[in-house]
Write a protein that holds these residues in place. Sequence first.
Motif, PDB file in Angstrom:
ATOM      1  N   ALA A  27       0.773  -1.358   0.123  1.00 54.14           N
ATOM      2  CA  ALA A  27      -0.045   0.111   0.078  1.00 54.14           C
ATOM      3  C   ALA A  27       0.710   1.108  -0.060  1.00 54.14           C
ATOM      4  N   ALA A  28       2.172   0.973   0.243  1.00 52.44           N
ATOM      5  CA  ALA A  28       2.990   2.270   0.079  1.00 52.44           C
ATOM      6  C   ALA A  28       3.125   2.775  -1.351  1.00 52.44           C
ATOM      7  N   GLY A  29       2.865   4.209  -1.268  1.00 45.71           N
ATOM      8  CA  GLY A  29       2.671   4.749  -2.730  1.00 45.71           C
ATOM      9  C   GLY A  29       3.846   5.681  -3.000  1.00 45.71           C
ATOM     10  N   SER A  30       3.916   6.483  -4.148  1.00 46.11           N
ATOM     11  CA  SER A  30       4.912   7.314  -4.424  1.00 46.11           C
ATOM     12  C   SER A  30       5.221   8.639  -3.633  1.00 46.11           C
ATOM     13  N   HIS A  31       6.381   9.070  -3.548  1.00 46.79           N
ATOM     14  CA  HIS A  31       6.662  10.178  -2.705  1.00 46.79           C
ATOM     15  C   HIS A  31       7.043  11.236  -3.867  1.00 46.79           C
ATOM     16  N   ILE A  32       6.831  11.042  -5.153  1.00 45.13           N
ATOM     17  CA  ILE A  32       6.863  11.919  -6.086  1.00 45.13           C
ATOM     18  C   ILE A  32       5.692  12.291  -6.918  1.00 45.13           C
ATOM     19  N   GLU A  33       4.985  11.330  -7.226  1.00 44.61           N
ATOM     20  CA  GLU A  33       3.747  11.566  -7.863  1.00 44.61           C
ATOM     21  C   GLU A  33       2.723  12.601  -7.078  1.00 44.61           C
ATOM     22  N   PHE A  34       2.168  13.595  -8.103  1.00 45.44           N
ATOM     23  CA  PHE A  34       1.269  14.425  -7.478  1.00 45.44           C
ATOM     24  C   PHE A  34      -0.061  13.720  -6.649  1.00 45.44           C
ATOM     25  N   SER A  35      -0.394  12.569  -7.384  1.00 41.10           N
ATOM     26  CA  SER A  35      -1.679  11.927  -6.846  1.00 41.10           C
ATOM     27  C   SER A  35      -1.634  11.678  -5.302  1.00 41.10           C
ATOM     28  N   SER A  36      -0.028  11.113  -4.910  1.00 45.06           N
ATOM     29  CA  SER A  36      -0.164  10.885  -3.590  1.00 45.06           C
ATOM     30  C   SER A  36      -0.369  12.149  -2.610  1.00 45.06           C
ATOM     31  N   PHE A  37       0.413  13.225  -2.812  1.00 40.77           N
ATOM     32  CA  PHE A  37       0.197  14.614  -2.167  1.00 40.77           C
ATOM     33  C   PHE A  37      -1.200  14.769  -2.193  1.00 40.77           C
ATOM     34  N   ALA A  38      -1.925  14.769  -3.293  1.00 38.73           N
ATOM     35  CA  ALA A  38      -3.354  15.355  -3.385  1.00 38.73           C
ATOM     36  C   ALA A  38      -4.284  14.437  -2.391  1.00 38.73           C
ATOM     37  N   HIS A  39      -4.038  12.968  -2.501  1.00 30.85           N
ATOM     38  CA  HIS A  39      -4.772  12.187  -1.779  1.00 30.85           C
ATOM     39  C   HIS A  39      -4.723  12.592   0.020  1.00 30.85           C
ATOM     40  N   PHE A  40      -3.314  12.480   0.239  1.00 36.35           N
ATOM     41  CA  PHE A  40      -2.951  12.683   1.610  1.00 36.35           C
ATOM     42  C   PHE A  40      -3.691  14.345   1.979  1.00 36.35           C
ATOM     43  N   ALA A  41      -3.608  15.312   1.270  1.00 36.24           N
ATOM     44  CA  ALA A  41      -4.119  16.728   1.603  1.00 36.24           C
ATOM     45  C   ALA A  41      -5.567  16.354   1.882  1.00 36.24           C
ATOM     46  N   ARG A  42      -6.174  15.768   0.757  1.00 37.63           N
ATOM     47  CA  ARG A  42      -7.775  15.806   0.865  1.00 37.63           C
ATOM     48  C   ARG A  42      -8.215  14.977   2.000  1.00 37.63           C
ATOM     49  N   THR A  43      -7.431  14.033   2.437  1.00 32.41           N
ATOM     50  CA  THR A  43      -7.899  13.395   3.571  1.00 32.41           C
ATOM     51  C   THR A  43      -7.831  14.109   4.763  1.00 32.41           C
ATOM     52  N   ALA A  44      -6.674  14.803   4.930  1.00 31.93           N
ATOM     53  CA  ALA A  44      -6.366  15.794   6.026  1.00 31.93           C
ATOM     54  C   ALA A  44      -7.456  16.953   6.095  1.00 31.93           C
ATOM     55  N   GLU A  45      -7.883  17.589   4.916  1.00 29.42           N
ATOM     56  CA  GLU A  45      -8.926  18.422   5.038  1.00 29.42           C
ATOM     57  C   GLU A  45     -10.208  17.791   5.152  1.00 29.42           C
ATOM     58  N   ARG A  46     -10.598  16.542   4.664  1.00 25.42           N
ATOM     59  CA  ARG A  46     -11.921  15.902   5.162  1.00 25.42           C
ATOM     60  C   ARG A  46     -11.909  15.792   6.489  1.00 25.42           C
ATOM     61  N   ALA A  47     -10.990  15.560   7.228  1.00 28.01           N
ATOM     62  CA  ALA A  47     -10.779  15.383   8.521  1.00 28.01           C
ATOM     63  C   ALA A  47     -10.681  16.784   9.499  1.00 28.01           C
ATOM     64  N   LYS A  48     -10.665  17.913   8.716  1.00 36.02           N
ATOM     65  CA  LYS A  48     -10.702  19.307   9.250  1.00 36.02           C
ATOM     66  C   LYS A  48      -9.411  19.436  10.146  1.00 36.02           C
TER      67      LYS A  48
END
Length: 458
Positions: A27-48
């Motif tokens: 399940a470990a994803g890329s630390h380069i592709e933007f999709s990883s950063f976007a998923h991480f950020a959207r989860t953090a924002e969903r959790a407020k």
Amino acid sequence: MSKPLKQIHLAAHFPGVNNTTVWSDPAAGSHIEFSSFAHFARTAERAKFDFLFLAEGLRLREQGGRIYDLDVVGRPDTFTVLAALAAVTDRLGLTGTINSTFNEPYEVARQFASLDHLSAGRSAWNVVTSWDAFTGENFRRGGFLPQEERYSRAKEFLATATELFDSWRGDEILADQATGTFLGDAKAGAFVHQGQHFDIHGRFNVPRSPQGRPVIFQAGDSDEGREFAAAEADAIFSRYATLKEGQAFYTDVKSRLARYGRRHDQLLILPAATFVLGDTEQEAAELAREVRRRQVSGATALKHLEFVWNRDLSGYDPEGPLPDVDPVVSEEHISRGRAQVRMYRDPLAIAREWRQLAEANKWSIRDLVINTGNRQTFVGTPAHVARTINDFVQADASDGFILVPHLTPSGLDTFADKVVPLLQEQGVFRADYAGTTLRDHLGLAHPDTGAAAERAAS
């Protein structure tokens, strides 16, 4: 009358250079592709969450002349990633580590002011210094700055950047938003700074940003670092994750604020924290042990031991006993560009202590590193973890936590889905964002810039 409950601040750290990520997990994803950063950020924002945090390394670390095996090669530039994340989030704060030793105030101020505009007031700057000439070799001024002067430069760097942020008064506006043409006060953006490290004058060409200036973070744990935070920062990262140590750090740093005319609530203390969740306490504990063993492979354990021994240990069996030879004490170190080296001021004493621990517990090299290294901060069921986090904050051991999952980008998902709702039910974490800027999320006032602006304009 009972003391009102403190509100908890939560943030998410997308790890870069680290021993945290379990790279072997499917399940470990890329630390380069933007999709990883976007998923991480959207989860953090969903959790407020209050903000997302990106660390930055300015040089790949080396050990024995080779790139360290856990470094992320090809990590995108911090400003580029944060600007892109501003377009896929609406409320989440965007915090980046930017070095004050090898950059210039005008350039950094312009970048942060631009990010604050692009994000509608969600930028934050983690001000750091660089202590080693090895990193400096990547820059024109490589190695020129003595270690004792780095906070002097950092203080002046931040003061100079603040003068640039404040060089636009609050009532100045762009006359034509479509073209950006400014038809107002001719003094807008004018600045002059003469000091030990910087001698600049001109005009700052980015108008006042939505927050006035970015939120300022600081990460140093030395006495100088704590003093710098008390004087200048809005938040300070902490490496103390136990209740007793956290309370001591909290009390020390907060007690320094008064000498700078600041209140306790004007500086937040936010330790980094890892976590492992399970449906039962036993399941969580077993998973935590497995995660820790996967974080510390045999090769990683030997590399970690080399930090202290300062010699090549590749010939040793990581599942065997510690070396019977002593560490090499020298100004030249096998590891370059590593903060860990500074943590072991007396390698001979550390070696003696570790040998005693290993003998008493029948630990191999790998066992020792697993048990003496950074273990998970919070382990248990969602209810247990939520309760423990709240206990820390209410006991003034922190004002919240910066969470570092062991999987990227999906490692934050379970925390968001199972722990955050419990904190919301307890009334100690927001159900929704009340404001739009990062200063709103952190409970920080908009900076009073009147006097500073007048000084800059004159």
